[in-house]
Scaffold this motif. Structure first.
Motif, PDB file in Angstrom:
ATOM      1  N   GLY A 231       2.537  14.366 -11.669  1.00  0.00           N
ATOM      2  CA  GLY A 231       2.977  14.429 -13.057  1.00  0.00           C
ATOM      3  C   GLY A 231       1.870  14.898 -13.988  1.00  0.00           C
ATOM      4  O   GLY A 231       2.092  15.711 -14.892  1.00  0.00           O
ATOM      5  N   LEU A 232       0.684  14.390 -13.785  1.00  0.00           N
ATOM      6  CA  LEU A 232      -0.465  14.801 -14.607  1.00  0.00           C
ATOM      7  C   LEU A 232      -0.778  16.282 -14.410  1.00  0.00           C
ATOM      8  O   LEU A 232      -1.121  16.998 -15.365  1.00  0.00           O
ATOM      9  N   THR A 233      -0.678  16.755 -13.158  1.00  0.00           N
ATOM     10  CA  THR A 233      -0.921  18.174 -12.880  1.00  0.00           C
ATOM     11  C   THR A 233       0.116  19.032 -13.606  1.00  0.00           C
ATOM     12  O   THR A 233      -0.218  20.053 -14.219  1.00  0.00           O
ATOM     13  N   GLN A 234       1.354  18.603 -13.558  1.00  0.00           N
ATOM     14  CA  GLN A 234       2.434  19.303 -14.265  1.00  0.00           C
ATOM     15  C   GLN A 234       2.179  19.293 -15.774  1.00  0.00           C
ATOM     16  O   GLN A 234       2.491  20.254 -16.477  1.00  0.00           O
ATOM     17  N   PHE A 235       1.592  18.192 -16.268  1.00  0.00           N
ATOM     18  CA  PHE A 235       1.287  18.031 -17.696  1.00  0.00           C
ATOM     19  C   PHE A 235       0.159  18.964 -18.147  1.00  0.00           C
ATOM     20  O   PHE A 235      -0.011  19.221 -19.331  1.00  0.00           O
ATOM     21  N   GLY A 236      -0.644  19.434 -17.164  1.00  0.00           N
ATOM     22  CA  GLY A 236      -1.746  20.340 -17.489  1.00  0.00           C
ATOM     23  C   GLY A 236      -3.123  19.789 -17.211  1.00  0.00           C
ATOM     24  O   GLY A 236      -4.133  20.469 -17.381  1.00  0.00           O
ATOM     25  N   VAL A 237      -3.209  18.518 -16.776  1.00  0.00           N
ATOM     26  CA  VAL A 237      -4.497  17.894 -16.477  1.00  0.00           C
ATOM     27  C   VAL A 237      -5.040  18.476 -15.175  1.00  0.00           C
ATOM     28  O   VAL A 237      -4.320  18.574 -14.185  1.00  0.00           O
TER      29      VAL A 237
ATOM     30  N   GLU B  57       5.143  19.289  -4.754  1.00  0.00           N
ATOM     31  CA  GLU B  57       3.787  18.923  -4.377  1.00  0.00           C
ATOM     32  C   GLU B  57       2.844  20.033  -4.817  1.00  0.00           C
ATOM     33  O   GLU B  57       3.145  21.213  -4.620  1.00  0.00           O
ATOM     34  N   TYR B  58       1.737  19.647  -5.425  1.00  0.00           N
ATOM     35  CA  TYR B  58       0.766  20.643  -5.884  1.00  0.00           C
ATOM     36  C   TYR B  58      -0.376  20.775  -4.887  1.00  0.00           C
ATOM     37  O   TYR B  58      -0.810  19.787  -4.289  1.00  0.00           O
TER      38      TYR B  58
ATOM     39  N   TYR C 214       0.822  -1.215   0.000  1.00  0.00           N
ATOM     40  CA  TYR C 214       0.000   0.000   0.000  1.00  0.00           C
ATOM     41  C   TYR C 214       0.860   1.272   0.000  1.00  0.00           C
ATOM     42  O   TYR C 214       0.508   2.264  -0.629  1.00  0.00           O
ATOM     43  N   GLN C 215       1.993   1.239   0.690  1.00  0.00           N
ATOM     44  CA  GLN C 215       2.861   2.418   0.726  1.00  0.00           C
ATOM     45  C   GLN C 215       3.381   2.757  -0.676  1.00  0.00           C
ATOM     46  O   GLN C 215       3.338   3.915  -1.104  1.00  0.00           O
ATOM     47  N   LEU C 216       3.853   1.729  -1.401  1.00  0.00           N
ATOM     48  CA  LEU C 216       4.363   1.951  -2.754  1.00  0.00           C
ATOM     49  C   LEU C 216       3.243   2.314  -3.720  1.00  0.00           C
ATOM     50  O   LEU C 216       3.432   3.150  -4.622  1.00  0.00           O
ATOM     51  N   LEU C 217       2.075   1.687  -3.549  1.00  0.00           N
ATOM     52  CA  LEU C 217       0.928   2.013  -4.402  1.00  0.00           C
ATOM     53  C   LEU C 217       0.609   3.503  -4.325  1.00  0.00           C
ATOM     54  O   LEU C 217       0.517   4.188  -5.351  1.00  0.00           O
ATOM     55  N   ILE C 218       0.462   4.018  -3.104  1.00  0.00           N
ATOM     56  CA  ILE C 218       0.103   5.426  -2.946  1.00  0.00           C
ATOM     57  C   ILE C 218       1.246   6.337  -3.398  1.00  0.00           C
ATOM     58  O   ILE C 218       1.020   7.398  -3.997  1.00  0.00           O
ATOM     59  N   SER C 219       2.483   5.925  -3.171  1.00  0.00           N
ATOM     60  CA  SER C 219       3.632   6.699  -3.644  1.00  0.00           C
ATOM     61  C   SER C 219       3.603   6.837  -5.165  1.00  0.00           C
ATOM     62  O   SER C 219       3.813   7.930  -5.716  1.00  0.00           O
ATOM     63  N   ASN C 220       3.300   5.721  -5.864  1.00  0.00           N
ATOM     64  CA  ASN C 220       3.222   5.757  -7.332  1.00  0.00           C
ATOM     65  C   ASN C 220       2.034   6.579  -7.819  1.00  0.00           C
ATOM     66  O   ASN C 220       2.127   7.311  -8.803  1.00  0.00           O
ATOM     67  N   VAL C 221       0.905   6.463  -7.120  1.00  0.00           N
ATOM     68  CA  VAL C 221      -0.287   7.235  -7.487  1.00  0.00           C
ATOM     69  C   VAL C 221      -0.025   8.730  -7.290  1.00  0.00           C
ATOM     70  O   VAL C 221      -0.386   9.556  -8.141  1.00  0.00           O
ATOM     71  N   ASP C 222       0.618   9.091  -6.174  1.00  0.00           N
ATOM     72  CA  ASP C 222       0.951  10.503  -5.924  1.00  0.00           C
ATOM     73  C   ASP C 222       1.887  11.038  -7.002  1.00  0.00           C
ATOM     74  O   ASP C 222       1.734  12.172  -7.473  1.00  0.00           O
TER      75      ASP C 222
END
Length: 507
Positions: A45-51, A149-150, A32-40
């Motif tokens: 990344g998506l926010t940086q991309f403009g999404v 962090e956004y 679960y720790q790695l899952l949430i780390s990857n999701v974050d």
């Protein structure tokens, strides 16, 4: 009612049980720790991309961990995902993107190339998965390059979350809108509470994740703090191995998968299974009986629609249940049977199945009139399926309203013909469809496949048998033997393809 969104509920487990296995995919397990780390990392990344919140993002991705990351990142950002099959092509591909107003796409590399070559999306708005595409940002590159962090807006669970295209539709697609609230209600009210699941369960996903039920099979255990095993695709051996190795305890399976599994299940003990639920199409009674014996666990069959989720269900292993039914309506909903004028019919009468449920979809995207037309004044959704209720409240599925055959002014139910035909031991499967006819309006075409026990003159034997077993207006005008009946990826027989194959054979 849940106030936290899906991402927040899963994140809790990364804090309370960080080392517990969340997802297994092939030889890879992530906690679960790695899952949430990857999701974050993906969300940033998506926010940086403009999404941003409210954007519509097409997702062309096979069953894998990236699909899970995308679902949870979308829940965190308030983005609406439109999961689509990788096999979508031509005008259907363009129509899906346009209908769902997709500004961005996260796409398997082969699809990403297609989107750019056809100028369906700008390469600046496409993220590739599963390989590099020239001029396109790769998903894992996006996940590894963010450095801040956004500040994210508050995400309501009532925002559009998933846009699911209606399967087998013709012409313009009808995206079904699910909110996170819908997904949470289906996970808890229709699954966890009903099938008595908890954080100790291990759930298998073996159907394509662009389908709603597979998404629930993935999200539900993660919300619950349980574990999920993702199969890249179904095969008998990989399914049995996954259940055995990972000690799977619960799963939804499409009926065609279970039918294919019967011979293996009859010689293999899978002691970890507590409950198996058959979905998508009704199993034949003989197959149900064999599965009850072979599975040696609670074995349910459910009926539902994408718009409503699971509508009825029953445990076939319980004594005295009518095995030919699709169970009783779930406790959180009500069902009625109505005629063409939407007047409720008495018990035992065949009509359209209508349902009132807390697990209902939000709307058909950008189609307010179609959404309104699908409901009556009492808030019942009209499924387009035909069925009836017996005196004990069990629901029986008869077929689709659009598949009913009107021949010479008489209504013929394909399921009646199919039931009789399937009773022949040498028939593997069959489907009755209506073909346009100038004299009768429609005539009946019966398509079928045979096994190795079939007699030499198959059509003559079948014709003689049907003459004895069916009434005159149920008799097929044409018998069409096929090597295999065309099916959707969820294992449902695709009747429009049968009609086309028959017409092509006559050219």
């Amino acid at each position: 009612m849940h106030s936290k969104n899906i991402y927040q509920l899963v994140k809790i487990h990364s804090e309370t049980q960080p080392d517990k296995v969340a997802c297994t995919y092939q030889n890879l397990q992530i906690n679960y720790q790695l899952l949430i780390s990857n999701v974050d990392a993906l969300a940033n990344g998506l926010t940086q991309f403009g999404v941003k919140k409210g954007d519509k993002v097409a997702l062309f991705c096979p069953n894998n961990l990236e699909f899970a990351y995308c679902l949870l990142a979308a829940a965190k950002l308030g983005v609406a995902l439109a999961p689509l099959p990788l096999t979508l092509k031509g005008e259907a591909l363009a129509a899906a993107l346009k209908t769902a107003d997709c500004v961005y796409a996260i796409a398997w590399s082969s699809v990403a190339k297609k989107l750019i070559e056809r100028a369906l999306l700008s390469d600046a708005n496409v993220i590739s998965v599963g390989g590099e595409v020239k001029g396109v940002t790769n998903l894992h590159t996006l996940m590894s390059t963010y450095n801040q962090e956004y500040e994210l807006p508050e995400i309501s669970i009532d925002l559009p979350y998933i846009l699911t295209m209606t399967s087998g539709s013709t012409g313009q697609p009808k995206p079904i809108v699910f909110t996170q609230a819908t997904k949470l209600s289906r996970a808890f009210d229709s699954t966890v509470a009903y099938y008595l699941l908890d954080h100790c369960d291990v759930v298998l996903v073996s159907t394509p994740l662009y389908h709603s039920l597979a998404q629930r099979s993935l999200l539900m255990p993660l919300i619950l703090g349980a574990s999920v095993v993702i199969l890249p695709k179904f095969s008998v051996n990989t399914w049995v191995d996954a259940v055995s190795i990972h000690k799977v305890s619960f799963l939804f399976a499409v009926s065609s998968q279970l039918k294919a599994l019967i011979p293996e299940l009859e010689k293999t003990q899978l002691a970890s299974l507590n409950c198996v639920v058959s979905s998508s199409a009704t199993l034949e009674s003989d197959d149900k009986k064999r599965l009850v014996t072979a599975l040696n666990c609670r074995f349910h069959e459910c009926y539902g629609t994408s718009e409503m989720g699971v509508i009825s269900d029953f445990d076939i292993t319980q004594p005295g249940v009518p095995i030919g039914s699709v169970g009783k309506p779930l406790p959180n909903l009500s069902v009625k049977i109505c005629d063409a004028g939407r007047t409720e019919l008495p018990t035992g009468s065949i009509g359209e199945i209508a349902c009132n449920s807390s697990t209902a979809f939000a709307q058909y995207y950008n189609l307010p009139e179609k959404t309104a037309q699908s409901y009556d004044d009492e808030g019942y959704f009209f499924t387009g399926d035909l069925g009836y209720l017996d005196g004990n409240g069990y629901l029986y599925y008869v077929g689709r309203t659009k598949e009913v055959i009107k021949s010479g002014g008489i209504t013929v139910y394909p399921s009646d013909i199919e039931l009789v035909t399937n009773s022949l031991s040498w028939i593997s499967e069959c489907a009755a469809v209506g073909m346009n006819d100038d004299k009768f309006g429609e005539v009946i075409l019966l398509s079928f496949t045979c096994n190795e026990d079939a007699p030499v003159d198959v059509k003559r034997h079948l014709q003689m048998y049907l003459l004895n077993e069916l009434t005159d207006y149920q008799q097929p005008q044409s018998l069409f033997q096929m090597n295999g009946l065309p099916k959707t990826e969820m294992g449902k027989i695709h009747k429009p393809s049968i009609k086309q194959a028959y017409l092509d054979s006559k050219k």
